[in-house]
Enzyme design. Structure first.
Site, PDB file in Angstrom:
ATOM      1  N   GLU A 121       7.863 -74.699   8.700  1.00  0.00           N
ATOM      2  CA  GLU A 121       7.665 -75.640   9.679  1.00  0.00           C
ATOM      3  C   GLU A 121       6.134 -75.324  10.552  1.00  0.00           C
ATOM      4  O   GLU A 121       5.868 -75.737  11.543  1.00  0.00           O
ATOM      5  CB  GLU A 121       8.664 -76.010  10.860  1.00  0.00           C
ATOM      6  N   ASP A 180       4.086 -73.587  15.382  1.00  0.00           N
ATOM      7  CA  ASP A 180       5.332 -73.585  14.788  1.00  0.00           C
ATOM      8  C   ASP A 180       6.081 -74.738  15.588  1.00  0.00           C
ATOM      9  O   ASP A 180       6.337 -74.674  16.933  1.00  0.00           O
ATOM     10  CB  ASP A 180       5.807 -72.220  14.967  1.00  0.00           C
TER      11      ASP A 180
END
Length: 407
Positions: free
Chosen positions: A304, A261
């Site tokens: 993301e 992440d």
């Protein structure tokens, strides 16, 4: 007006297929030339053995023998030249007219044979056979066939006038030759048009198949790939992961999952804009693609978040890869934001010989990732299930926190 439009359309179609027709004519000529050589040699053998009492017939037989012998030599050379032409994808200009040249040669030879035959008969079979043979064997454009047959008929009609004073016989032979030429031209045009239509239809089918294949590939890409990064999407990743888990269970091999992440990605979007954020995602995806093995699978899991599937990879090896990726990200500036990005990572592993469900591994990576972010980001956390395994493979200090956050 309609007829002229048809002719223009035909001329345009002829240009499209003329190169294919040329290659086809060469292939036919490569076989036909040696067949003609065999027939020539047979005629040479037969007429060389013939014996006649009168000088006129003996002279005629000698002329026929010589004519077929010469043609055998010429067609042998033609066969070799054809083989050379077939080996060249882009033949010299002279070779592009080889089929037409051979047709002219055959028709001229047939005119000569016909004139020789006038010494003992009034038939013009040699010319007729040659005219029909050219129209059937070769695929020539109608204009080329018209010119060749017209020149051949004119030569024969003129030469026949030298062989007889019988006006009726001369007119009959000339008209028979004209009729044979006209029928040969008609046959040639029909065969040519059928070839053109078949060739264009084949090309249309091939183009249609290629378009369908491209559409199928595009649909497959849309169904399995993330449109922004080109990585696998979540659904395809889950399918691939299930397959790899099944293989790992059968082979009693290890398998690791790494969830990544990007840190503070919302801040990047807010500060630089969403286009810059998209550029960051693409750069990260490219960097990871070049850093892993071909057997590894990378997916954009959402937003993301990225996921790496690492077959035949122990927890220790996966941890090493995770840290290498993390350092690579932190050391690689991205032009659109003028700085590198960092990432938090959660790692889970199914040890060799164990059986874990994909949902279990995903939950472990998610929890490990949450812990990495909670501990300050820019670090890798290993799922608790693998702490004991890592302890035996490495020293204890690398089992939980593997790096301090970047300043």
């Amino acid at each position: 007006m309609l007829f002229s439009d048809t002719l223009r359309r035909w001329a345009a179609e002829d240009l499209l297929v003329q190169n294919a027709a040329y290659r086809r004519n060469l292939q036919v000529l490569g076989v036909a030339s040696w067949a003609v050589v065999a027939l020539n040699l047979l005629h040479v053998l037969v007429f060389a053995l013939l014996r006649f009492d009168d000088a006129q017939r003996s002279t005629w037989a000698s002329q026929i023998t010589a004519a077929h012998g010469a043609m055998a030599v010429v067609m042998s050379a033609t066969g070799l030249l054809t083989r050379y032409a077939l080996k060249n994808a882009a033949p010299r200009l002279a070779l592009k007219f080889l089929p037409e040249g051979v047709s002219v040669l055959i028709l001229a030879w047939a005119v000569a044979l016909t004139l020789m035959d006038q010494a003992i008969s009034t038939n013009i079979n040699a010319f007729i056979n040659a005219a029909v043979g050219i129209s059937i064997v070769f695929l020539l454009r109608p204009l080329s066939t018209l010119v060749i047959l017209a020149l051949g008929w004119c030569a024969l009609a003129l030469a026949l006038g030298w062989t007889t004073d019988n006006a009726a016989l001369l007119a009959t032979n000339r008209m028979n030759a004209a009729s044979a030429s006209a029928l040969s031209l008609l046959v040639s045009i029909l065969l040519w048009r059928r070839y053109v239509q078949a060739e264009l239809l084949q090309r249309a089918l091939e183009e249609s198949n290629q378009q369908l294949e491209r559409q199928r590939a595009e649909l497959e890409t849309l169904a399995t790939r993330d449109p922004l990064t080109g990585l696998f999407n979540r659904r395809e990743f889950v399918r691939l992961a299930e397959e790899e888990l099944a293989r790992a269970r059968r082979n009693h091999s290890a398998l690791s999952l790494l969830m990544i992440d990007l840190d503070h990605f919302k801040t990047i979007n807010d500060r630089f804009g969403h286009p810059a954020g998209d550029d960051v995602l693409r750069n990260v995806a490219e960097l990871m693609t070049h850093a892993v093995r071909q057997t590894d699978r990378i997916a954009r899991f959402g937003g993301e978040e990225f996921m790496l599937l690492l077959p035949d990879t122990s927890a220790a090896d996966a941890l090493h890869l995770a840290n290498k990726l993390r350092h690579k990200l932190a050391d690689t500036p991205i032009a659109s934001i003028g700085a590198p990005v960092t990432a938090s990572m959660g790692l889970a592993c199914m040890p060799a010989g164990k059986t874990l469900a994909l949902d279990t591994l995903l939950r472990q990576t998610d929890r490990a990732l949450y812990q990495a972010k909670h501990m300050g980001r820019n670090r890798t956390v290993v799922a608790p299930l693998e702490l004991e395994t890592l302890a035996s493979a490495h020293h204890p200090s690398t089992t939980h926190k593997t790096n301090t956050p970047a300043p």
